[in-house]
Design an enzyme around this catalytic site. Sequence first.
Site, PDB file in Angstrom:
ATOM      1  N   ASP A  98       0.837  -1.189   0.111  1.00  0.00           N
ATOM      2  CA  ASP A  98       0.044   0.005  -0.023  1.00  0.00           C
ATOM      3  C   ASP A  98       0.859   1.267  -0.053  1.00  0.00           C
ATOM      4  O   ASP A  98       1.926   1.274   0.350  1.00  0.00           O
ATOM      5  CB  ASP A  98      -0.917   0.031   1.335  1.00  0.00           C
ATOM      6  CG  ASP A  98      -2.177  -0.890   1.068  1.00  0.00           C
ATOM      7  OD1 ASP A  98      -2.370  -1.304   0.029  1.00  0.00           O
ATOM      8  OD2 ASP A  98      -2.743  -1.214   2.133  1.00  0.00           O
ATOM      9  N   ARG A 111      -0.677  -0.797  -8.634  1.00  0.00           N
ATOM     10  CA  ARG A 111      -1.985  -0.333  -8.347  1.00  0.00           C
ATOM     11  C   ARG A 111      -2.145   1.113  -8.402  1.00  0.00           C
ATOM     12  O   ARG A 111      -1.562   1.562  -7.603  1.00  0.00           O
ATOM     13  CB  ARG A 111      -2.542  -0.954  -7.174  1.00  0.00           C
ATOM     14  CG  ARG A 111      -3.935  -0.466  -6.462  1.00  0.00           C
ATOM     15  CD  ARG A 111      -4.063  -0.755  -5.111  1.00  0.00           C
ATOM     16  NE  ARG A 111      -4.260  -2.327  -5.243  1.00  0.00           N
ATOM     17  CZ  ARG A 111      -4.056  -3.163  -4.000  1.00  0.00           C
ATOM     18  NH1 ARG A 111      -3.718  -2.579  -2.849  1.00  0.00           N
ATOM     19  NH2 ARG A 111      -4.196  -4.303  -3.947  1.00  0.00           N
TER      20      ARG A 111
HETATM   21  P1  FDA Z   1     -13.673   9.416  -5.782  1.00  0.00           P
HETATM   22  O1  FDA Z   1     -13.196   9.935  -4.525  1.00  0.00           O
HETATM   23  O2  FDA Z   1     -13.961  10.643  -6.749  1.00  0.00           O
HETATM   24  O3  FDA Z   1     -14.875   8.875  -5.976  1.00  0.00           O
HETATM   25  C1  FDA Z   1     -15.954   8.422  -7.110  1.00  0.00           C
HETATM   26  C2  FDA Z   1     -17.137   7.799  -6.527  1.00  0.00           C
HETATM   27  O4  FDA Z   1     -16.847   6.572  -5.506  1.00  0.00           O
HETATM   28  C3  FDA Z   1     -17.820   8.719  -5.474  1.00  0.00           C
HETATM   29  O5  FDA Z   1     -18.538   9.639  -6.261  1.00  0.00           O
HETATM   30  C4  FDA Z   1     -18.772   7.801  -4.881  1.00  0.00           C
HETATM   31  O6  FDA Z   1     -19.741   7.358  -5.656  1.00  0.00           O
HETATM   32  C5  FDA Z   1     -17.901   6.235  -4.665  1.00  0.00           C
HETATM   33  N1  FDA Z   1     -17.024   6.589  -3.592  1.00  0.00           N
HETATM   34  C6  FDA Z   1     -15.706   6.880  -3.517  1.00  0.00           C
HETATM   35  N2  FDA Z   1     -15.350   6.832  -2.089  1.00  0.00           N
HETATM   36  C7  FDA Z   1     -16.250   6.508  -1.256  1.00  0.00           C
HETATM   37  C8  FDA Z   1     -16.463   6.173   0.041  1.00  0.00           C
HETATM   38  N3  FDA Z   1     -15.489   6.318   0.913  1.00  0.00           N
HETATM   39  N4  FDA Z   1     -17.757   6.094   0.329  1.00  0.00           N
HETATM   40  C9  FDA Z   1     -18.896   5.792  -0.360  1.00  0.00           C
HETATM   41  N5  FDA Z   1     -18.697   6.043  -1.719  1.00  0.00           N
HETATM   42  C10 FDA Z   1     -17.474   6.469  -2.225  1.00  0.00           C
HETATM   43  N6  FDA Z   1      -5.283   5.303  -1.170  1.00  0.00           N
HETATM   44  C11 FDA Z   1      -4.038   5.478  -0.635  1.00  0.00           C
HETATM   45  O7  FDA Z   1      -3.664   6.555  -0.286  1.00  0.00           O
HETATM   46  N7  FDA Z   1      -3.328   4.625  -0.683  1.00  0.00           N
HETATM   47  C12 FDA Z   1      -3.533   3.120  -0.755  1.00  0.00           C
HETATM   48  O8  FDA Z   1      -2.565   2.284  -0.845  1.00  0.00           O
HETATM   49  C13 FDA Z   1      -4.903   3.038  -1.434  1.00  0.00           C
HETATM   50  N8  FDA Z   1      -5.146   1.703  -1.770  1.00  0.00           N
HETATM   51  C14 FDA Z   1      -6.422   1.610  -2.354  1.00  0.00           C
HETATM   52  C15 FDA Z   1      -6.956   0.343  -2.937  1.00  0.00           C
HETATM   53  C16 FDA Z   1      -7.868   0.113  -3.614  1.00  0.00           C
HETATM   54  C17 FDA Z   1      -8.115  -1.051  -4.236  1.00  0.00           C
HETATM   55  C18 FDA Z   1      -8.652   1.427  -3.922  1.00  0.00           C
HETATM   56  C19 FDA Z   1     -10.270   1.226  -4.716  1.00  0.00           C
HETATM   57  C20 FDA Z   1      -8.540   2.443  -3.370  1.00  0.00           C
HETATM   58  C21 FDA Z   1      -7.460   2.640  -2.690  1.00  0.00           C
HETATM   59  N9  FDA Z   1      -6.794   3.835  -1.944  1.00  0.00           N
HETATM   60  C22 FDA Z   1      -5.603   4.237  -1.506  1.00  0.00           C
HETATM   61  C23 FDA Z   1      -8.071   4.857  -1.750  1.00  0.00           C
HETATM   62  C24 FDA Z   1      -7.778   5.934  -2.924  1.00  0.00           C
HETATM   63  O9  FDA Z   1      -6.565   6.722  -2.853  1.00  0.00           O
HETATM   64  C25 FDA Z   1      -9.158   6.685  -2.948  1.00  0.00           C
HETATM   65  O10 FDA Z   1      -9.050   7.647  -1.874  1.00  0.00           O
HETATM   66  C26 FDA Z   1     -10.470   6.011  -2.964  1.00  0.00           C
HETATM   67  O11 FDA Z   1     -10.231   5.122  -3.843  1.00  0.00           O
HETATM   68  C27 FDA Z   1     -11.373   7.181  -3.493  1.00  0.00           C
HETATM   69  O12 FDA Z   1     -11.251   7.566  -4.780  1.00  0.00           O
HETATM   70  P2  FDA Z   1     -12.009   7.351  -6.157  1.00  0.00           P
HETATM   71  O13 FDA Z   1     -10.964   6.993  -7.071  1.00  0.00           O
HETATM   72  O14 FDA Z   1     -12.771   6.238  -5.736  1.00  0.00           O
HETATM   73  O15 FDA Z   1     -12.586   8.569  -6.661  1.00  0.00           O
END
Ligand code: FDA
Length: 318
Positions: free
Chosen positions: A144, A194
């Site tokens: 991570d 990732r």
């Molecule tokens: P965005 O935040 O724009 O969300 C898009 C849409 O997804 C939202 O409109 C909503 O519908 C849904 N959504 C997103 N977050 C939600 C929540 N908490 N609750 C409900 N709905 C939500 N970060 C990091 O700093 N280090 C890491 O090692 C990882 N590892 C990791 C692994 C995996 C498999 C994922 C999917 C994510 C991570 N992250 C992470 C977290 C990542 O950095 C980020 O904070 C979240 O994925 C939210 O960003 P999105 O890309 O989903 O977009």
Amino acid sequence: MNPLRPLILAAAESPRLKRALTGIPVTADIVRRFVAGETRIDLIGVARTLLASGRMVSVDFLGENTTDRNQADATVAEYLALINDLAALDRPALPGIAVPPVEVSVKLSALGQALPVDGPAIATENLRIICTKAAQADVWVTVDAEDHTTTAATLATVRALRGEFPWLGAVLQAYLHRTESDCREMAGPGSRIRLCKGAYREPPEVAFQRAGEVTDSYLRCLEVLMRGEGYPMVASHDPVPIVAAEDLAARIGRGPDRFEYQMLYGIRDAEQLRLAAAGNAVRVYVPYGSQWYGYLTRRLAERPANLAFFLRALVGKS
Ligand code: FDA
């Protein structure tokens, strides 16, 4: 990025708030939504259900910022037991997808990276122990990404171990200015990256602050990885990168065996199932354990609507 995010992440560092919130049982709906449970038994039940639904899993034993050597050793022991239990699960066939359906995700700060003496070396050695066991069990490992002060040390550990474990994955955070260049450097043959947006509170000197800038950076990084020779892992719930990955894969001729979508447990479940039913590789990141506070507050900060659930759980407790 939502405007309340920095505020929520800053408030989450208050010891008083932490004491109040960690009084909520793991059974509370808001915790259970994002965390599989406190024990490995809870986790294995959830992992079995996800695998049976045609999705793959990456399991995180919750914990971070360890400053105690014994705790780091205990985390390694838990990961070894976890890998044993995951290896014993049935692996339903996923047509057209040959990668291991079971993975563990590891935070180096839980393995001792922040210990005052030789932290990075201790974390590297602990990761080597976990990877050795994982290799025997056909389980993948991905490291991570934590806050930006750890990025260089974390990527150095991954590079140091990739010779022995070429399948060892790393997470890159699109909100960091450095990440596009890290993607170029790490898009070589076999390299598993990732790509996520990034979940920590970071200053403008190192990270994009506006949501649009972060998404643009994500799309640039995604293109580098998809056009590269590695194995991109598209970790986002945002439809923009998901559609972009689909388009790029079609244009470049990258089949579903050469990249995967990843989402967090409890977020956009229907979209996970839709992508899997369409023949894509979809992996769900599933955390478990009692140290859920840091993980949960990052999920709350991503979406203020989640706070309402959390506050209801707090009121229900008092
Ligand atoms: P965005 O935040 O724009 O969300 C898009 C849409 O997804 C939202 O409109 C909503 O519908 C849904 N959504 C997103 N977050 C939600 C929540 N908490 N609750 C409900 N709905 C939500 N970060 C990091 O700093 N280090 C890491 O090692 C990882 N590892 C990791 C692994 C995996 C498999 C994922 C999917 C994510 C991570 N992250 C992470 C977290 C990542 O950095 C980020 O904070 C979240 O994925 C939210 O960003 P999105 O890309 O989903 O977009």
